[in-house]
Design an enzyme around this catalytic site. Structure first.
Site, mmCIF file in Angstrom:
data_model
loop_
_atom_site.group_PDB
_atom_site.id
_atom_site.type_symbol
_atom_site.label_atom_id
_atom_site.label_comp_id
_atom_site.label_asym_id
_atom_site.label_seq_id
_atom_site.Cartn_x
_atom_site.Cartn_y
_atom_site.Cartn_z
ATOM 1 C CG ASP A 334 -2.098 -0.822 1.040
ATOM 2 O OD1 ASP A 334 -2.353 -1.153 0.029
ATOM 3 O OD2 ASP A 334 -2.758 -1.177 2.175
ATOM 4 C CG ASP A 634 -5.207 -0.384 5.305
ATOM 5 O OD1 ASP A 634 -6.192 -0.627 4.399
ATOM 6 O OD2 ASP A 634 -4.938 1.102 5.303
ATOM 7 C CG ASP A 638 -6.760 -4.418 1.692
ATOM 8 O OD1 ASP A 638 -6.633 -3.986 0.592
ATOM 9 O OD2 ASP A 638 -6.278 -3.510 2.657
#
Length: 891
Positions: A334, A634, A638
């Site tokens: 990310d 997070d 995901d």
């Protein structure tokens, strides 16, 4: 008072006001004083857990092994033939081994409990009228709890309000489809739990939406608590490496038993050995060949790696992740919060009429000014700016306020940054809500790329919308000051090229409003209000970490929901790419075939504007291309990618409960640098596992060569079973555990990752094991032959041979410290534990040479100085032999 029993589980059939009355609570929540009183009365909000194993139970568990059964049988037979000393020693060694294993397992249990405390679920509660985050264990009946996407419901709750709340209750009901909740629903007393639309039960997962609920039961009083389900913090099974090695050990045990039986039969039939001698040979062969300390030593090595990772902000949830990190070849990371600080600040605002506003300040604390043409603005003179900020504050789910002279905040970072912008402009969310009361909302979800709030104002209704620039522009038909959608797209691109995270805002007025309508169907023909440009600075040290990953053979790709232009600017700063052709958007991915996706990683470094489903596609494509993939995430969306990845890495601070539970590792500080630390520690742990295995297998192999040559040449038993046990479980046992503490060789990250499918016993390991085993075995047998030939008794020769094998272990451990580096390049003082372990093993054996108890148990006796010197010289032979092998290997 037991609230649950008082209403006999009929909370779903009561009005919310009745529930609040029974719980003696209100919409403002409990006071801190009352919550502490209830915590003392009801105890922590913990599910019933299986009590940890007691020390006696752990001790008895150490005896459940085929190896232990074989050695126990040998001890029993020794008793039957009146070899009481041998029997006592075997039983003593088995008990010592059990004590060591008990201590290690007990320590691992304590470490696991400590790590679980770091992974405690957080909950958002309202107390004394303020919304705050607390440990879920601190929740009490009567608390007001807020839920949002990705949360695990911390207690049984009666919903008081909700917006699009969808909960996965499969853990409780077995129903695979999520349930859309409705706080206004009220059911019959007989309604099944799976149909309680106004309830949220502990252990279930919020898939999407937001809600506020009243806690009616905690801990053992919840539905899941009464079923005694321990669903939080489940213990992982044995890692694959341990399972493979245990199978390997068992296979050896069976093979040796069969081989011993065959050899024994041949020995008896040939008349060369007596039955008892044959039995002792068979037992000695078994003890020599079976690496008794291997499973324990490997578990220790993995546990040490786990503890080292925890010290570097990497919490290991599954031991297998320690092994897997040694072969990670690709990190899909990310951007927000991992590569960047996740403290957004609004830097620029653009209005469709061309006005550009600059905003000063850092982070979420609303200190700064707003300027237009380098002059501080007066809010009343900029109505377009005010309309846009009003939209940003009303379509907002965060909180930002002062508490005890300090600014505190809660919620999404984008929303907090917008609240800080409002404070700088002079507008507050709370004040606006009094004028524009909210009647409905659409929470932000990644798939939709926008959020909306519906508010009432002077007899009509207004929808305030914010989201991704291209999405909001496509929803608008009214563009002030004669601007076009094409011009607005160009402005958004220009802001993104400067590195801004760009957000667009719009609104729409309605003459009427019906809560039964599908909200999204009304959101078209919006009026465009403007753009907000935010920055999120890179974390300190992250550029160096990315560079180190690339140098160590680990590719890094950025996977983000941001605009491609913004993602490209950040990637440039990181050193990931300097070529826009190495950036691909989610829209372009949609047009890629599986084969094209598989081949994309040789040229693409940034994946922008991707959906959670596309993130999963990217992971699967990387695996198909032969990568061992670590993925960071997070959010609840995901979770599929985290589960699919070889190593799922969740964020400890910003991560949702669902993401953490789907992961193998948790980064406690949300920092990319910690992932690199984890890779380094994972490689060290894997290297140490190989070192421990090599030490045990090569020394055990040497004993096997020694025993085999004795049988072939018709010699008496070179070492007694108790002496072999002493070597394998005591002197070598001390050293192999100490070897597991070996630090990095110094070039851990400079090496390329090992191939994901490479076995432990690769060609290098097999070569080293054969050379080391044959060398030590042949030298030991030759020494035994020479000693017998020179007139020494069998007992004296065995005593000297036992010392020689201990010396071999002491010297050979220097070879085991590195597969490629010379033993002379590694200072013995760089690993104090290993130095102490080697000295302790040697000293213990010397003590047994001169101690009457040792002499009785091991048939030992003092040696003269000349024989000591000869044995030391013979033991040193293994050092140059392995050095020569390393030299030619390097060539």
């Amino acid at each position: 008072m037991n609230y649950r029993n008082q209403t006999t589980h009929l909370w779903h059939s009561l009005e919310s006001s009745e529930c609040e009355k029974i719980m003696r609570s209100s919409e403002h929540g409990l006071s801190e004083t009352e919550s502490q009183s209830r915590l003392a009365e009801y105890g922590p909000n913990e599910l019933p857990k299986k009590p940890p194993p007691t020390l006696p139970a752990i001790f008895l568990r150490q005896f459940r092994s085929p190896l232990i059964y074989i050695l126990g049988l040998a001890a029993i037979v020794s008793l039957l033939i009146h070899e009481f000393t041998d029997a006592a020693f075997i039983f003593g060694v088995l008990c010592l081994n059990a004590l060591i294993g008990t201590y290690q397992e007990w320590k691992a249990e304590k470490s696991n409990q400590a790590l679980q405390k770091l992974l405690q679920i957080q909950a958002t509660v309202q107390r004394d009228g303020e919304v705050k985050e607390i440990d879920a264990e601190q929740i009490v009946p009567g608390d007001i709890v807020w839920l949002e996407s990705g949360n695990r419901v911390p207690a049984d709750m009666r919903l008081l309000a909700g917006h699009g709340l969808e909960i996965d209750e499969s853990l409780l009901t077995g129903e695979s489809l999520p349930v859309l909740k409705n706080s206004l629903w009220k059911g019959e007393a007989s309604t099944e739990m799976g149909d309680h639309l106004n309830m949220a039960y502990a252990g279930s997962i919020v898939n999407r939406g937001r809600a506020k609920g009243l806690v009616i039961a905690t801990g053992a009083q919840t539905n899941v608590g009464q079923l005694a389900l321990d669903i939080i913090g489940e213990q992982a099974g044995k890692p694959p490496l341990i399972i493979r090695m245990e199978k390997f050990t068992h296979t050896i045990a069976i093979t040796v038993l069969v081989a011993s039986a065959i050899i024994g039969t041949i020995g008896v039939l040939s008349g060369r050995y007596e039955v008892m001698d044959t039995f002792l040979f068979a037992v000695a062969l078994a003890v020599s060949a079976i690496p008794e300390g291997l499973p324990v030593a490997m578990t220790v090595a993995l546990a040490i790696g786990t503890n080292r990772m925890a010290k570097r902000n990497v919490i290991v949830r599954r031991l297998s992740a320690v092994e897997g990190l040694g072969s990670c070849t690709l990190i899909a990371t990310d951007k927000t919060g991992t590569l960047t600080c996740n403290e957004l600040t609004v830097r620029e605002v653009r209005i469709p009429n061309g006005n550009k506003y600059q905003i000063s300040g850092e982070g979420f604390i609303p200190k700064g000014i707003i300027t237009f043409q380098e002059k501080i603005i007066e809010p009343v003179s900029h109505p377009d700016m005010e309309a846009m900020i009003r939209c940003a504050l009303l379509c907002n789910e965060a909180d930002l306020h002062r508490r005890n002279n300090h600014w505190v905040w809660r919620g999404d970072t984008v929303d907090i940054a917008l609240l800080a912008l409002g404070e700088k402009f002079g507008l507050k969310k709370e004040t606006l809500l009094d004028i524009y009361p909210q009647i409905d909302q659409i929470p932000f979800e990644a798939e939709h790329q926008f959020a909306a709030s519906f508010n009432k104002f002077e007899g009509h209704f207004i929808g305030f919308v914010k989201g991704a620039s291209e999405k909001i522009i496509s929803m608008c038909s009214k563009f002030p000051d004669k601007t076009s959608s094409e011009q607005l797209v160009k402005i958004a691109d220009d802001m993104a090229e400067q590195g801004y995270r760009v957000l667009a805002l719009a609104d729409k007025q309605f003459d009427s409003w019906s809560p039964e309508k599908e909200n999204r169907s009304e959101l078209h023909d919006l009026t465009f209000l403007g753009f907000v440009g935010m920055i999120d600075p890179l974390r300190p040290g992250v550029c160096d970490a990315v560079k180190s990953c690339q140098q160590s053979g680990v590719s890094v790709v950025m996977v983000t929901g941001d605009h491609p232009k913004t993602a490209y600017v950040i990637a440039q700063q990181l050193g990931l790419t300097n070529n826009e052709n190495e950036v691909i958007s989610g829209h372009e991915i949609m047009n890629q075939s599986d084969e094209e996706l598989k081949n994309i990683f040789s040229r693409i470094r940034v994946f922008a504007r991707v959906t959670p489903h596309q993130k999963l596609q990217i992971v699967e494509a990387a695996q198909a291309a032969g990568h061992c993939v670590a993925v960071t995430g997070d959010g609840v969306n995901d979770a599929p990618a985290l589960r699919s990845a070889n190593i799922g890495v969740a964020m400890g601070k910003s991560g949702t409960d669902v993401a953490r539970e789907a992961s193998d590792l948790v980064i406690s500080d949300d920092n990319f640098t910690s992932i690199l630390n984890g890779i380094e520690e994972g490689r060290i742990a894997y290297d140490n596992i190989r070192k421990v295995i090599y030490l045990l297998i090569s020394t055990g192999g040497a004993e096997l060569v020694l025993m085999g040559m004795a049988i072939i040449f018709g010699f008496p038993l070179p070492l007694l079973p108790v002496q072999l046990l002493w070597l394998n479980l005591v002197t070598n046992g001390i050293q192999d555990v100490a070897l597991a503490f070996e630090p990095s060789e110094g070039n851990t990250l400079a090496k390329k990752p090992r191939p994901p499918n490479e076995p432990i016993f690769n060609r290098l390991m097999i070569e080293r094991t054969i050379i080391g085993s044959v060398t030590m075995g042949v030298v030991a047998f030759t020494a035994f032959w020479w000693m017998l030939d020179s007139g020494m008794s069998e007992t004296s020769a065995r005593n000297a041979l036992l010392l020689l094998m201990v010396l071999f272990e002491n010297v050979h451990i220097g070879n085991c410290r590195s597969e490629t580096k010379s033993a002379f390049q590694l200072s013995p003082f760089r690993s104090p534990i290993l130095l102490f372990g080697t000295f302790a093993a040697f000293s213990l054996h010397v003590t047994m040479l001169y101690n009457p108890i040792g002499q009785m148990l091991l048939r030992t006796e003092p040696l003269d100085l000349n024989l000591w010197m000869i044995l030391i010289v013979l033991a040193l032979i293994i050092l140059p032999v392995m050095e020569i092998h390393k030299y030619f290997r390097a060539k």
